[in-house]
Scaffold this motif. Structure first.
Motif, PDB file in Angstrom:
ATOM      1  N   LYS A 262      -1.977   8.291   3.138  1.00  0.00           N
ATOM      2  CA  LYS A 262      -2.288   7.835   1.924  1.00  0.00           C
ATOM      3  C   LYS A 262      -1.941   8.624   0.538  1.00  0.00           C
ATOM      4  CE  LYS A 262      -6.718   5.901   0.268  1.00  0.00           C
ATOM      5  NZ  LYS A 262      -8.027   6.386  -0.308  1.00  0.00           N
ATOM      6  N   TRP A 265       1.385   7.279  -0.289  1.00  0.00           N
ATOM      7  CA  TRP A 265       1.396   6.322  -0.829  1.00  0.00           C
ATOM      8  C   TRP A 265       0.951   6.229  -2.567  1.00  0.00           C
ATOM      9  CZ3 TRP A 265       0.530   0.773   1.118  1.00  0.00           C
ATOM     10  CH2 TRP A 265       1.109   0.519   2.349  1.00  0.00           C
ATOM     11  N   LYS A 269       4.305   6.472  -4.743  1.00  0.00           N
ATOM     12  CA  LYS A 269       4.332   5.081  -4.838  1.00  0.00           C
ATOM     13  C   LYS A 269       5.236   4.822  -4.229  1.00  0.00           C
ATOM     14  CE  LYS A 269       1.540   5.846  -8.637  1.00  0.00           C
ATOM     15  NZ  LYS A 269       0.124   5.708  -8.183  1.00  0.00           N
ATOM     16  N   ILE A 270       5.295   5.152  -2.763  1.00  0.00           N
ATOM     17  CA  ILE A 270       6.259   4.639  -1.805  1.00  0.00           C
ATOM     18  C   ILE A 270       5.456   4.075  -0.478  1.00  0.00           C
ATOM     19  CG2 ILE A 270       8.315   5.543  -2.732  1.00  0.00           C
ATOM     20  CD1 ILE A 270       8.218   7.706  -0.348  1.00  0.00           C
ATOM     21  N   ILE A 271       5.965   2.844  -0.126  1.00  0.00           N
ATOM     22  CA  ILE A 271       5.503   2.712   1.248  1.00  0.00           C
ATOM     23  C   ILE A 271       5.966   3.311   2.628  1.00  0.00           C
ATOM     24  CG2 ILE A 271       5.195   0.590   2.713  1.00  0.00           C
ATOM     25  CD1 ILE A 271       4.670  -0.972   0.172  1.00  0.00           C
ATOM     26  N   GLY A 302       9.543   2.480   6.766  1.00  0.00           N
ATOM     27  CA  GLY A 302       8.582   1.841   6.013  1.00  0.00           C
ATOM     28  C   GLY A 302       7.932   0.458   6.203  1.00  0.00           C
ATOM     29  N   ASN A 303       8.478   0.460   7.522  1.00  0.00           N
ATOM     30  CA  ASN A 303       7.768  -0.924   8.224  1.00  0.00           C
ATOM     31  C   ASN A 303       6.246  -1.031   8.715  1.00  0.00           C
ATOM     32  OD1 ASN A 303      10.366  -1.986   7.732  1.00  0.00           O
ATOM     33  ND2 ASN A 303      11.243  -1.509   9.751  1.00  0.00           N
ATOM     34  N   VAL A 304       5.580  -1.662   7.880  1.00  0.00           N
ATOM     35  CA  VAL A 304       4.250  -1.479   8.066  1.00  0.00           C
ATOM     36  C   VAL A 304       3.628  -2.926   7.453  1.00  0.00           C
ATOM     37  CG1 VAL A 304       3.960  -0.390   5.822  1.00  0.00           C
ATOM     38  CG2 VAL A 304       2.323  -0.093   7.610  1.00  0.00           C
ATOM     39  N   VAL A 306       1.346  -4.553   5.372  1.00  0.00           N
ATOM     40  CA  VAL A 306       0.661  -4.310   4.235  1.00  0.00           C
ATOM     41  C   VAL A 306      -0.581  -4.847   4.087  1.00  0.00           C
ATOM     42  CG1 VAL A 306       2.787  -3.446   2.953  1.00  0.00           C
ATOM     43  CG2 VAL A 306       1.775  -5.883   2.602  1.00  0.00           C
ATOM     44  N   SER A 307      -0.930  -5.896   4.937  1.00  0.00           N
ATOM     45  CA  SER A 307      -2.036  -6.540   5.099  1.00  0.00           C
ATOM     46  C   SER A 307      -3.035  -5.926   5.911  1.00  0.00           C
ATOM     47  CB  SER A 307      -1.909  -8.082   5.170  1.00  0.00           C
ATOM     48  OG  SER A 307      -0.990  -8.634   4.590  1.00  0.00           O
ATOM     49  N   PHE A 311      -6.537   2.426   5.593  1.00  0.00           N
ATOM     50  CA  PHE A 311      -7.355   2.949   4.526  1.00  0.00           C
ATOM     51  C   PHE A 311      -7.834   2.043   3.436  1.00  0.00           C
ATOM     52  CE2 PHE A 311      -2.866   4.632   3.792  1.00  0.00           C
ATOM     53  CZ  PHE A 311      -2.412   3.577   2.963  1.00  0.00           C
TER      54      PHE A 311
END
Lengths: 311, 311
Positions: A262, A265, A269-271, A302-304, A306-307, A311
């Motif tokens: 978190k 992020w 500001k990166i995923i 960064g493969n996640v 996002v939906s 957290f």
């Protein structure tokens, strides 16, 4: 193995990879108490460092072998990496995946033109299915982490990082199957005269930590970690390198992983995916040891979804 | 106004800002049908381009005025930007915020050492409170977007973008209060001989679109948009620049904003706020017009509650 060899590896994969950005943040430095340089492999093609190793492994095959294709078993980033690398190089990739793998992961492999072969989800069933594909097609099996060419390919991220930041005292990576940290340790040895490599590992999948203590490959007792890329185990190709050239491994709790994720992020500001946060969590956990040092961190991917965030 | 003047602005703010990365992605290029270069002001200090204008406005004050501090009314990124810029320069910032502003926004301002003064949430109440603070403290009022120094400061993102990518045919920015797009248009005029500037604006807050049509400042009929940074309106300092030097404005629907935002999160692996997605959504909406062109997009900011996403 020497520096020249690794430079050749890097030159070989360069046309197939991005030279990813190295980012830093004053606020992160204040929080960590040292100068942190994030090597952003989440910006790599297909979203993870695995593209480097996959490309190198395929490019090292003979013309004849390449034409028969490659096969692996993976439901994670290596499945996508091998599919995309094979597609870019113009050969076939066969990916053995558990039949219950999430549809989103199957779609990602299909998007990169990989051929999915379903198997039962046990490790043995997956290996047997990969062997069957190998027999039937003549494809070369490429292991996601326990393969010399894969290990050397993963090291190219560190070559780029040290080119840009030669002053680094440490590089942290997450530890899962051991390919990334082994490649990182080799590259750090030949491209720096002082940079030490440290692994971050989930306490809930601590095989590498215990293996370094005992001097032989230990197995995970649990793999109950949010860092889904790190549930795999070490192998006989990468473990000797880790044993020789990795300084040590720091274990982190699940809540420390989520907190580090978190923080990155929100501040950078990166995923990044949970596995990527493990290396930064390890640095935060023992930050007094690294005060004012220059520390590189390999952001592995960064493969996640996002939906569906923790957290 | 000339190129030399804008270079001086840039040199003035440089010690207080990051030269942010410019990122691109093959997949995004395939989707957009052109070469897209994202200027990542989400990586800027405090997470948005507003730091540039805030720093320039303060640095242009006389020593005497600086010592009395600065005041603005904003509950968004400019509140944080003015607070941080003032703090770095060593002066006081007074931020008038509606009493019902989210606690997270108040905390951000406090984190940057800004002094919060609460007011009722109507525009008139906020202006009156800012005037009162000005009377009592002697602080200089700095408008978030309708201020020449702010406008010129915002243009420095485009100076950097064109230095790195001089071939750009177009630069897209979101349009809210008009400071960013006016500064971008000025910088593009003096730092490129061909680059045109286009705005993306939410259809639900379309004052700039209608103002360019009518030739006078029109007001938003609704501000019902997820792009919370773009609910503000144009002013007499930035509108003439927009009228003269902006090519046109493209309106986008709410679902197009959310889709563009998710696409950037998933493909670029960077965190952007909804307002930032509006420029990319505008490009996607009329992509046939920009086929194979080189297009810069100013990613305006990345301040978003990652626990509360629209997807």
């Amino acid at each position: 193995m020497n520096k020249e060899f690794l430079i050749q590896v890097h030159n070989r994969v360069k046309p197939y990879i991005h030279k990813t950005a190295v980012l830093s943040s004053q606020l992160i430095n204040e929080i960590a108490g040292c100068n942190v340089f994030f090597k952003c492999e989440n910006f790599q093609k297909m979203g993870a460092f695995k593209m480097r190793g996959a490309a190198n492994a395929i490019l090292n095959l003979s013309e004849e072998d390449r034409n028969k294709g490659v096969v692996t078993h993976s439901s994670g980033n290596f499945a996508q990496a091998l599919s995309l690398a094979a597609n870019k190089i113009g050969i076939e990739a066969y990916i053995v995946m558990p039949e219950n793998a999430p549809q989103v992961k199957k779609n990602a492999v299909k998007g990169y033109k990989g051929h999915i072969i379903e198997s039962e989800s046990t490790p043995i069933a997956r290996e047997q299915m990969a062997e069957k594909v190998k027999q039937e097609t003549g494809a070369t099996f490429i292991h996601p982490s326990n393969d010399d060419d894969v290990i050397h390919g993963q090291g190219t991220a560190t070559i780029e990082l040290l080119e840009e930041r030669p002053q680094l005292d440490y590089i942290f990576t997450p530890v899962g199957g051991g390919g990334l940290i082994a490649g990182t340790a080799l590259a750090a040895k030949y491209f720096s005269d002082k940079c030490k490599v440290i692994g971050g590992e989930p306490k809930n999948a601590d095989d590498a930590y215990r293996s370094m203590k005992s001097g032989k490959i230990e197995f995970n007792k649990t793999t109950n970690t949010i860092a889904d890329g790190l549930r795999t185990f070490l192998g006989d190709r990468n473990f000797p390198i880790i044993m020789n050239d990795v300084e040590r491994i720091i274990l982190v709790e699940e809540e420390e992983i989520i907190e580090a994720m978190k923080l990155i992020w929100e501040r950078m500001k990166i995923i990044i995916e949970p596995s990527s946060a493990v290396a930064f969590a390890a640095l935060l956990k023992e930050k007094e040891q690294f005060k004012n040092k220059d520390v590189g961190i390999i952001i592995s991917g960064g493969n996640v979804d996002v939906s569906n965030l923790p957290f």
